[in-house]
Design an enzyme around this catalytic site. Sequence first.
Site, short mmCIF file in Angstrom:
data_model
loop_
_atom_site.label_atom_id
_atom_site.label_comp_id
_atom_site.label_asym_id
_atom_site.label_seq_id
_atom_site.Cartn_x
_atom_site.Cartn_y
_atom_site.Cartn_z
N GLU A 1 -0.58 -5.19 6.12
CA GLU A 1 0.76 -5.28 5.51
C GLU A 1 1.63 -6.26 6.28
OE1 GLU A 1 1.31 -0.86 3.52
OE2 GLU A 1 1.75 -1.11 5.64
N SER B 1 2.07 5.15 -2.19
CA SER B 1 2.32 5.69 -3.53
C SER B 1 3.38 4.88 -4.28
CB SER B 1 2.73 7.16 -3.44
OG SER B 1 3.86 7.30 -2.60
N THR C 1 0.85 -1.20 0.00
CA THR C 1 0.00 0.00 0.00
C THR C 1 0.89 1.25 0.00
OG1 THR C 1 -1.77 -1.14 1.15
CG2 THR C 1 -1.75 1.25 1.37
N LYS D 1 14.05 7.55 2.42
CA LYS D 1 13.50 6.68 3.48
C LYS D 1 14.59 6.00 4.31
CE LYS D 1 9.27 7.36 1.92
NZ LYS D 1 8.40 6.35 1.39
#
Length: 230
Positions: free
Chosen positions: A105, A30, A28, A123
């Site tokens: 997830e 972008s 899940t 990230k």
Amino acid sequence: MDAREMKIKAAAEALTHVEDGMRLGIGTGSTAEEFVRLLAERVAGGLKVEGVPTSERTARLCLELGVQLRSLDELPQLDLTIDGADEIDPQLRLIKGGGGALLREKIVAAASNRMIVIADETKIVDTLGAFPLPIEINPFGQVSTRIAVEALASRLGLSGALDLRKRSDDSLYMTDGGHLILDASFGRIPDADALAEQLNAIPGVVEHGLFINLASLAIIAGPAGARVME
Ligand code: 5RP
């Protein structure tokens, strides 16, 4: 390369790990959505895979683009999950749940032989925690659960706000499973393993966004291209 191009680059690299006939966990967010778009092109070209989505949002996109879906109960063991992350440390420990899908997830990642994380280089962190840690809690007894989380944080030397996640219209954010999310702004989590284990021991905590020993590989895209962390 702009941010979207980096996400597409990481997603494209991840697609090279997908083989015909695979049972795929589909993440899940972008970056995961860029993966779905590329996967759908391959499916249109004849690739056969069955996907288990980690959120209603991902399920909708897959159905719209023609990626065949199954429930996790129909496919309880998966070959590979591809998903994004909010933070990744050098040991491939993750913070996830910025998109609110952490529970599904984590269940899907744990049911998979391998999890590949796709992300852009923003990230990557030395120590997890700059991104607020999502903690999914049961609405029943939410105040007691918050007090228990605060007490745990204090025992571990962590401090920072615990914000109940809201939607843009100021209503409470509810996960696909009907739970609430506390976003914990700890700033820095020196012992993520201890925090993960002890959060799991609080009854009202349904799940938390620390993903430990779940990712096998991360594909990190930067302006110069993609690299692999494992
Ligand atoms: C959703 C997630 C996402 O994978 C995470 O928030 C990263 O999202 P994006 O790819 O949009 O940055 O954990 O619950």
